[in-house]
Design an enzyme around this catalytic site. Structure first.
Site, mmCIF file in Angstrom:
data_model
loop_
_atom_site.group_PDB
_atom_site.id
_atom_site.type_symbol
_atom_site.label_atom_id
_atom_site.label_comp_id
_atom_site.label_asym_id
_atom_site.label_seq_id
_atom_site.Cartn_x
_atom_site.Cartn_y
_atom_site.Cartn_z
ATOM 1 N N ASP A 164 0.860 -1.183 0.000
ATOM 2 C CA ASP A 164 0.000 0.000 0.000
ATOM 3 C C ASP A 164 0.899 1.236 0.000
ATOM 4 O O ASP A 164 1.840 1.294 0.792
ATOM 5 C CB ASP A 164 -0.843 -0.035 1.300
ATOM 6 C CG ASP A 164 -2.027 0.905 1.279
ATOM 7 O OD1 ASP A 164 -1.864 2.036 0.800
ATOM 8 O OD2 ASP A 164 -3.112 0.502 1.748
ATOM 9 N N ARG A 198 -0.605 4.471 -0.057
ATOM 10 C CA ARG A 198 -1.546 5.600 0.053
ATOM 11 C C ARG A 198 -1.100 6.661 1.049
ATOM 12 O O ARG A 198 -1.516 7.790 0.976
ATOM 13 C CB ARG A 198 -2.940 5.095 0.425
ATOM 14 C CG ARG A 198 -3.650 4.499 -0.763
ATOM 15 C CD ARG A 198 -4.989 3.942 -0.377
ATOM 16 N NE ARG A 198 -4.862 2.692 0.361
ATOM 17 C CZ ARG A 198 -5.902 1.969 0.760
ATOM 18 N NH1 ARG A 198 -7.123 2.387 0.525
ATOM 19 N NH2 ARG A 198 -5.725 0.841 1.412
#
Ligand SMILES: [Zn+2]
Length: 475
Positions: free
Chosen positions: A386, A388
């Site tokens: 991830d 983000r």
């Protein structure tokens, strides 16, 4: 080598353009190779020839402007005003100027519109857009007022957007009058939205039309805001827990050297990165968002084009987004407000190509697509699970003045932790109702719950996760 073309055009010009070709002071370590592509590519185009436009408003090839490199201020005559990030008075804070129409005014790295700046370049290249075009901001002011809030004057609370981005036409009017090209980085408007799932919810009687927030037709009345990223680099570095130098170097290198000022202009602290922005949907009375006596529902949603737009059933994104809207409507109808924040962070910000590669890898692996290997496949392809980086996410909530969320419609522990760490209280977390999870998305939701996502149902054991399987690739 189009930059060279500008250079040659100017050098061979006979129409009286005052120019000395590419103005370069050279880059330390690269000698004084003013004509090299590396140093030329650092240039922004200077407006020096506005009086000699060809018919149609565009400079002819011979009249093209010389390049002023913005990488070394001392020799290029740059006079951009300093920015004092975190000042509550916008005039003292200073306007963020990222225009390319007059590089001498710039006080930020990068430019407006995120990745769409490249399309703007195409329009300039083919003659469809005059490079000197200035936006006419008549009647573009926000549909409703947002802020100012105390968080706007706190340099710790907001580091990745400009809190004054919606009101530049108001607060910087004197500078605009002086000819400085300051552009809004936030726009706020009103809309009606129509979603089939919400219509169905009305038909089932789970929601009612009140005439103001939900029309009898099923239209949902919203205010929406588009927000472009504006990064204060020292603040972003602090959130990452790295030095500003390390952040600048990584941004420079990983964009293929696209923004040399990141490493040559430590005096420029603000960067407009070439990434997607944020859309905020507000439901109900905006005053309720900051009123401690009125409830607030919030969903922070990261883009998933496959599910959000096309209804792909491998994940829970659109069902959860719609459930978030339903919670926002319910809370607004109780006298509060609802907020949906939609981030352009496709595929955990790894992008859709990586995402689809991962889908294939998941469904082709030995034993098929299963919950126990859900995150491992992403890590195999992308190197991480991830990217983000939720630590920047709460900024938009602080822009709205949010200090407490009564109903947080998300199961993500990363989002929850980032919001709480930023000083916003979360009273209750709302998981996705089980009947909204598509069968093929069971793999995702069970894997996430096992990895620490919020759930009220308990977590499956490693053996049970192996049994949670998705469709085959060819089914
Ligand atoms: Zn999704």
């Amino acid at each position: 080598m189009s930059i060279r073309r500008y250079d040659e055009a100017v050098m061979t010009d006979s129409s009286g353009i005052k120019s000395s070709g590419i103005k370069s002071s050279g880059i330390p370590g690269q000698g004084s190779g003013a004509g090299t592509l590396a140093s030329s590519s650092q240039g922004a185009i200077a407006a020096s020839n506005q009086s000699s436009l060809a018919p149609g408003g565009l400079p002819s090839r011979k009249q093209r402007r010389h390049i002023v490199l913005t990488s070394h201020p001392s020799r290029s005559g740059l006079r951009g005003q300093p920015i004092h990030w975190g000042q509550g008075d916008p005039v003292q804070r200073g306007a963020i100027v990222a225009t390319v129409s007059d590089p001498s005014h710039r006080n930020a790295i990068g430019t407006h519109s995120g990745s769409y700046a490249v399309y703007r370049a195409l329009a300039v290249a083919n003659g469809g857009l005059c490079p000197d075009h200035r936006p006419d901001l008549t009647n573009t002011a926000p549909a409703i007022a947002i802020g100012p809030h105390p968080s706007w004057a706190d340099p710790q609370k907001i580091v990745s957007l400009d809190p004054f981005g919606a009101v530049v036409g108001e607060v910087f009017q004197p500078l605009l009058d002086q000819g400085i090209d300051i552009r809004p980085t936030i726009a706020v408007t009103n809309a009606h939205i129509q979603m089939p799932e919400l219509m169905e919810t009305l038909r089932q009687g789970r929601l009612t039309a009140d005439g103001a927030i939900v029309k009898p037709s099923g239209d949902l009345v919203v205010t929406k805001a588009a927000v472009e990223p504006v990064w204060y680099l020292p603040g972003v570095a602090q959130r990452l827990g790295v030095s500003e130098d390390d952040l600048r170097y990584a941004l420079f290198e990983q964009t293929g050297g696209m923004f040399p000022e990141l490493v040559t202009r430590p005096d420029l602290k603000v960067f407009l990165p070439p990434i997607g922005g944020i859309t905020v949907y507000l439901v109900g009375d905006v005053a309720a968002i900051t009123d401690p006596n009125r409830p607030l529902a919030v969903r922070v949603h990261d883009e998933c084009n496959g599910s959000d737009v096309f209804g792909s059933d491998i994940c829970t994104c659109r069902p959860y987004l719609v459930h978030g809207l339903e919670e926002c409507i319910r809370t607004a109808q109780q006298g509060g407000a609802g907020v949906i924040v939609y981030f352009r962070k496709e595929g955990r910000a790894l992008g859709e190509v990586t995402k689809f590669l991962v889908y294939n890898a998941r469904k082709r692996q030995q034993g098929g697509d299963r919950a126990d290997a859900y995150f491992a496949r992403t890590e195999c392809v992308a190197g991480v699970q991830d990217v983000r980086f939720q630590e920047l996410m709460p900024d938009v909530l602080h822009w709205l003045g949010i200090t407490r969320i009564d109903r947080f419609v998300s199961m993500s522990d990363m989002k929850y932790n980032a919001i709480v760490r930023s000083g916003i209280e979360i009273v209750e977390r709302v998981p996705i109702p089980d009947d909204l999870v598509p069968p093929d998305a069971r793999v995702e939701i069970e894997a996430k719950k096992a990895a620490g996502y919020y759930t009220e149902q308990g977590v499956l054991s490693e053996e049970d996760l192996v049994q949670i399987k998705g469709r085959n690739l060819t089914d």
